[in-house]
Scaffold this motif. Structure first.
Motif, PDB file in Angstrom:
ATOM      1  N   ILE A  52      -2.477   0.456  -5.947  1.00  0.00           N
ATOM      2  CA  ILE A  52      -0.996   0.779  -5.578  1.00  0.00           C
ATOM      3  C   ILE A  52      -0.140   1.656  -6.571  1.00  0.00           C
ATOM      4  O   ILE A  52      -0.625   1.406  -7.775  1.00  0.00           O
ATOM      5  CB  ILE A  52      -0.378  -0.565  -5.482  1.00  0.00           C
ATOM      6  CG1 ILE A  52       1.016  -0.584  -4.816  1.00  0.00           C
ATOM      7  CG2 ILE A  52      -0.128  -1.491  -6.712  1.00  0.00           C
ATOM      8  CD1 ILE A  52       1.748  -1.694  -4.254  1.00  0.00           C
ATOM      9  N   THR A  58      -0.772   2.296  -1.005  1.00  0.00           N
ATOM     10  CA  THR A  58      -1.883   1.269  -1.372  1.00  0.00           C
ATOM     11  C   THR A  58      -3.317   2.182  -0.745  1.00  0.00           C
ATOM     12  O   THR A  58      -3.246   2.876  -0.062  1.00  0.00           O
ATOM     13  CB  THR A  58      -1.531   0.130  -0.788  1.00  0.00           C
ATOM     14  OG1 THR A  58      -1.744   0.319   0.826  1.00  0.00           O
ATOM     15  CG2 THR A  58      -0.531  -0.661  -1.088  1.00  0.00           C
ATOM     16  N   SER A  71      -0.009  -6.013  -3.865  1.00  0.00           N
ATOM     17  CA  SER A  71       1.436  -5.685  -4.021  1.00  0.00           C
ATOM     18  C   SER A  71       1.702  -5.696  -5.578  1.00  0.00           C
ATOM     19  O   SER A  71       0.977  -6.019  -6.547  1.00  0.00           O
ATOM     20  CB  SER A  71       2.085  -6.716  -3.365  1.00  0.00           C
ATOM     21  OG  SER A  71       1.585  -7.991  -3.537  1.00  0.00           O
TER      22      SER A  71
END
Length: 119
Positions: A52, A58, A71
């Motif tokens: 990411i 991503t 994340s």
């Protein structure tokens, strides 16, 4: 120097889920352009699983696309890897790393966290 500590691994049955965490200290991940998760199974080379960017773009390896989600929470200085629909072939030690460019592994490798998926 940024230090990274992985956690959240464990033993899970095929089809199950786990969420891995990568906690950073010694620096803010908000300043790191790219963070990624990697894994290494016994006898295999370490491979990139997901990444990411600071902007939130991503990347996923084909083998995990649609099942894993990466994340980052800058406030908690932590990067996560949500792993769903786990398969026995996902069994490996998982590590995080990052750096200034896409795919970077600029920091010392941590201890990793073991994920074992039973069939």
């Amino acid at each position: 120097q940024v230090q990274l500590v992985e956690s959240g691994g464990g033993l899970v049955q095929a089809g199950g889920s786990l969420r891995l965490s990568c906690a950073a200290s010694g620096g803010s991940i908000s300043r790191i352009a790219y963070m990624g998760w990697h894994r290494q199974a016994p006898g295999n080379r370490r491979e990139s699983v997901a990444g990411i960017t600071r902007g939130g773009d991503t990347y996923y390896a084909d083998s995990v696309k649609g099942r894993f989600t990466i994340s980052r929470d800058n406030a908690k200085n932590t990067v996560y890897l949500q792993m769903n629909s786990l398969k026995p072939e996902d069994t490996a030690a998982y590590y995080c790393n990052g750096g200034g460019v896409y795919g970077s592994t600029s920091y010392s490798w941590g201890q990793g966290t073991q994920v074992t998926v039973s069939s």
